[in-house]
Design a protein around this motif. Sequence first.
Motif, mmCIF file in Angstrom:
data_model
loop_
_atom_site.group_PDB
_atom_site.id
_atom_site.type_symbol
_atom_site.label_atom_id
_atom_site.label_comp_id
_atom_site.label_asym_id
_atom_site.label_seq_id
_atom_site.Cartn_x
_atom_site.Cartn_y
_atom_site.Cartn_z
ATOM 1 N N ALA A 1 0.809 -1.221 0.000
ATOM 2 C CA ALA A 1 0.000 0.000 0.000
ATOM 3 C C ALA A 1 0.841 1.270 0.000
ATOM 4 C CB ALA A 1 -0.931 0.000 1.212
ATOM 5 N N THR A 2 2.159 1.134 -0.059
ATOM 6 C CA THR A 2 3.046 2.294 -0.059
ATOM 7 C C THR A 2 3.633 2.502 -1.450
ATOM 8 O OG1 THR A 2 5.107 1.087 0.453
ATOM 9 C CG2 THR A 2 3.662 1.660 2.301
ATOM 10 N N ALA A 3 4.419 3.550 -1.589
ATOM 11 C CA ALA A 3 5.059 3.866 -2.867
ATOM 12 C C ALA A 3 6.419 3.201 -2.988
ATOM 13 C CB ALA A 3 5.202 5.370 -3.024
ATOM 14 N N PHE A 4 6.682 2.209 -2.136
ATOM 15 C CA PHE A 4 7.988 1.566 -2.129
ATOM 16 C C PHE A 4 7.830 0.042 -2.175
ATOM 17 C CE2 PHE A 4 8.438 5.612 -0.003
ATOM 18 C CZ PHE A 4 9.595 6.143 -0.579
ATOM 19 N N ALA A 5 8.843 -0.601 -2.735
ATOM 20 C CA ALA A 5 8.925 -2.059 -2.724
ATOM 21 C C ALA A 5 9.859 -2.469 -1.590
ATOM 22 C CB ALA A 5 9.443 -2.582 -4.058
ATOM 23 N N LEU A 6 9.480 -3.495 -0.870
ATOM 24 C CA LEU A 6 10.225 -3.936 0.315
ATOM 25 C C LEU A 6 11.010 -5.205 -0.009
ATOM 26 C CD1 LEU A 6 10.861 -3.922 3.385
ATOM 27 C CD2 LEU A 6 8.713 -5.164 3.722
ATOM 28 N N ASP A 7 12.250 -5.232 0.434
ATOM 29 C CA ASP A 7 13.073 -6.434 0.315
ATOM 30 C C ASP A 7 13.682 -6.727 1.683
ATOM 31 O OD1 ASP A 7 14.536 -8.580 -1.025
ATOM 32 O OD2 ASP A 7 16.306 -7.347 -0.705
ATOM 33 N N LEU A 8 13.373 -7.906 2.220
ATOM 34 C CA LEU A 8 13.918 -8.339 3.505
ATOM 35 C C LEU A 8 14.985 -9.396 3.251
ATOM 36 C CD1 LEU A 8 10.595 -8.712 5.537
ATOM 37 C CD2 LEU A 8 12.227 -6.841 5.681
ATOM 38 N N SER A 9 16.110 -9.255 3.880
ATOM 39 C CA SER A 9 17.206 -10.195 3.654
ATOM 40 C C SER A 9 18.054 -10.322 4.918
ATOM 41 C CB SER A 9 18.079 -9.734 2.479
ATOM 42 O OG SER A 9 18.647 -8.462 2.742
ATOM 43 N N ASN A 10 18.939 -11.302 4.883
ATOM 44 C CA ASN A 10 19.943 -11.492 5.942
ATOM 45 C C ASN A 10 19.297 -11.638 7.321
ATOM 46 O OD1 ASN A 10 22.523 -11.801 6.956
ATOM 47 N ND2 ASN A 10 22.940 -9.608 7.086
ATOM 48 N N PHE A 11 18.316 -12.550 7.412
ATOM 49 C CA PHE A 11 17.691 -12.804 8.709
ATOM 50 C C PHE A 11 18.703 -13.436 9.661
ATOM 51 C CE2 PHE A 11 13.975 -12.914 5.871
ATOM 52 C CZ PHE A 11 13.144 -12.034 6.538
ATOM 53 N N ARG A 12 18.685 -13.005 10.897
ATOM 54 C CA ARG A 12 19.545 -13.611 11.915
ATOM 55 C C ARG A 12 18.884 -13.472 13.276
ATOM 56 N NH1 ARG A 12 21.380 -9.449 9.295
ATOM 57 N NH2 ARG A 12 22.128 -7.544 10.268
ATOM 58 N N ILE A 13 19.329 -14.318 14.190
ATOM 59 C CA ILE A 13 18.754 -14.364 15.527
ATOM 60 C C ILE A 13 19.803 -13.902 16.520
ATOM 61 C CG2 ILE A 13 17.884 -15.910 17.316
ATOM 62 C CD1 ILE A 13 16.601 -17.566 15.114
ATOM 63 N N ILE A 14 19.417 -12.932 17.350
ATOM 64 C CA ILE A 14 20.312 -12.337 18.341
ATOM 65 C C ILE A 14 19.709 -12.527 19.719
ATOM 66 C CG2 ILE A 14 21.528 -10.226 19.030
ATOM 67 C CD1 ILE A 14 22.273 -11.156 16.255
ATOM 68 N N GLY A 15 20.567 -12.851 20.690
ATOM 69 C CA GLY A 15 20.094 -12.969 22.061
ATOM 70 C C GLY A 15 19.535 -11.654 22.565
ATOM 71 N N GLY A 16 18.353 -11.701 23.195
ATOM 72 C CA GLY A 16 17.688 -10.483 23.642
ATOM 73 C C GLY A 16 18.212 -10.012 24.987
ATOM 74 N N TYR A 17 18.080 -8.708 25.213
ATOM 75 C CA TYR A 17 18.477 -8.105 26.480
ATOM 76 C C TYR A 17 17.260 -8.044 27.398
ATOM 77 C CZ TYR A 17 22.841 -6.618 24.306
ATOM 78 O OH TYR A 17 24.056 -6.601 23.674
ATOM 79 N N GLN A 18 17.449 -8.486 28.614
ATOM 80 C CA GLN A 18 16.391 -8.418 29.610
ATOM 81 C C GLN A 18 16.822 -7.486 30.725
ATOM 82 O OE1 GLN A 18 15.986 -12.703 30.425
ATOM 83 N NE2 GLN A 18 13.941 -12.594 29.545
ATOM 84 N N ARG A 19 15.938 -6.573 31.063
ATOM 85 C CA ARG A 19 16.278 -5.554 32.049
ATOM 86 C C ARG A 19 16.645 -6.185 33.391
ATOM 87 N NH1 ARG A 19 12.014 -0.827 32.617
ATOM 88 N NH2 ARG A 19 12.670 -0.679 30.409
#
Length: 691
Positions: A434-452
């Motif tokens: 629905a926007t004026a741009f085309a989206l490209d998603l790449s280089n998925f990776r999983i990072i350990g999350g920070y918990q307060r």
Amino acid sequence: MQTELRALEKSVAREIRTLNPLLFQRFDDVQLDRLLRAMPFLRLSMGRWIFGSDQLAAAWPRASSRSFLLMSGKVNLYLDPNGVGERHEITKGAIFGESHFRLGDESMMDMVGGAAQCEEPCIIGVLGNEVLEASYADRAFGNRKIALSMRHAPALSRVVLPENFTGPHCKIDFASLSFAEKSKILEEKQPGAVKHALEELAKVATQVHLLPGQELLSDPPVEDSVVMVSKGSIEVRGDIKLSEKLDALPPKKKRMRVFLDRAEKLAGDSIFDKLDPYCIVKLGEFKRFQTPVQWNVGVNPQFEYQGVLTFSEEEELEIIVMDHDKFSADDLCGSCTVKVADLHDGWYGKVELQRPKRTIGASKDDEQLMEPAGKIFFGVRYDYEKISALTKQAKQRVWPNQVLFNLGGHEAWGHETIMLGSIFKRTLEGAANATAFALDLSNFRIIGGYQRGTNEKITLLKASKKRFVDFVRKSQREKQFLQSCRISALDKQTTIKGIIKVLIERWETEEQADTMRKGMFDMAKVEEAVDPSRFRVAYRGAKAHISVRNALNLSGGGWFDKLDPYAIVRFRGSKSEFRTSVLQDAGADPIWNCEGFLPYNGEVALEISVWDYDHYSSDDLVGTGVIQVEQFCNGFEGMVPLSLPSDKKKKKKTLKQSMITIGILWDAPQDPSLKQADPALALTAGTKALM
């Protein structure tokens, strides 16, 4: 001493994790302690052979299954067991051996050779089945915990829960139940096939331990695995690329079609010499067309002529009405200048003409310097063309390492990719539809999350694609789980929509601020020129639509033998040509208005020749013109000068330049890329087979 040894073990454990993170992410602290106590270490001098053929006197004799971890020093690895020929140097942290080393279903990116020799003093650890069995002594008990954890994963609910606890008709909110209540229901109601499938998956699932901010390493890639959070949280990150959709931009005014209808009450007429008027229409400095002369029509001529001019954001359109004189310079009847901004598409009206006032003694400062000279009636239409990659470079922006999703306890990543294949990624990228741009998603990776308030390790359960697909099939709930993945993919698409909305707003704000800093608000828009070399490649095989409109001031012919002209148009070097009709006795100002097309094969010029037809002898060449690729690559509308043949150049030069009016329009080049269906529709249509 025992305390000092324990402190030393912890220090070694911290240091050894950095040697090979891919390997040691699969060990928790207790398992790593067991590994260090069970693993033999070799301290070898320079030149010692680690393994190889019997004649090399290797430090470690042949065994059925073992690999080596280089902890310090350098080792040369030979393909040949005798230690000759090609070799490869490996450094600390590498795993190597005579056969591949695997940890469960996972490869450890090790190196295989026939012989290995120390290039410098080395410390080497030996990895074997006995060492791994000692390290994972608690695995049997851990498998039950893994299976229990998977049973409570929301992502797997359509597989592990009974039929009456899932789907739209379910009356019980399973997610709101306590852990004990969930466990009791699963123990009593869970089908036997599902229990067995979970137990099998738990046996081969790998536990991975990450620190906050640490990336999950995997071989094969994370995309071919399912990862579930057992403890802590993770961030799914990726690179976001937004590219401007040129086809979504509003079409651009490309050509202005000016229809000159008629004029009335022109100045300059007399009793003995009626006007022979014609019009010149100018757009900017260099674009123009000219109507044929209307002979002896007086002050109210009917032109009824349409001319076409390429439009490049010019501001003014000028119309000049002239009186043709065969033996002297033409006289001005009147002229007008109109603001292009006032000429909307479909405009028609009349404009007052003016000419210099012919008063003896008038000064330049006289306000009555110009006098009325009649009216011109004309209309304007525009041709619009979609913006293409040849005329405009699409804006692009890349945001690397963006957080896409935050996953907490028992949440999973990767199951949608395995079940839906490429449709899952296209569904996420559909967030920009629905926007004026085309989206490209790449280089998925999983990072350990920070918990307060905590820096504890994150524990993940990881299963390969093959094992997970086997689990789903054995559970006999494939269709239900596939539908669940479709719903989950659409939910994640909503999350991506929110992210790119923020990024687009930020991008626009940055561009606006940059424009303000540069003070570019009042600068005129500059049309991007088409690169001729790119055009010749992109439009090879396309059709050029040629319009031969009219010619002016052709030389040749006479009072009793007027020209019978026709034109030939061809691309230089091509055998294909387009011919207009022959106009009998048309004279020096023929009007063809003929249209045709020519195939384009990357030629650099369009050649035009005008001929005088002769029924009883060969036709005479009247003039030739050329349009270069730089002129026609963006389309062409205008007048082309004609050069006289060499045998006519020696004669007396004519007062007026011979011209021919040509128009060129291009078909869109063929696009080999296939149109893809809307991924959202693909998700909701039918049942897709498992990958």
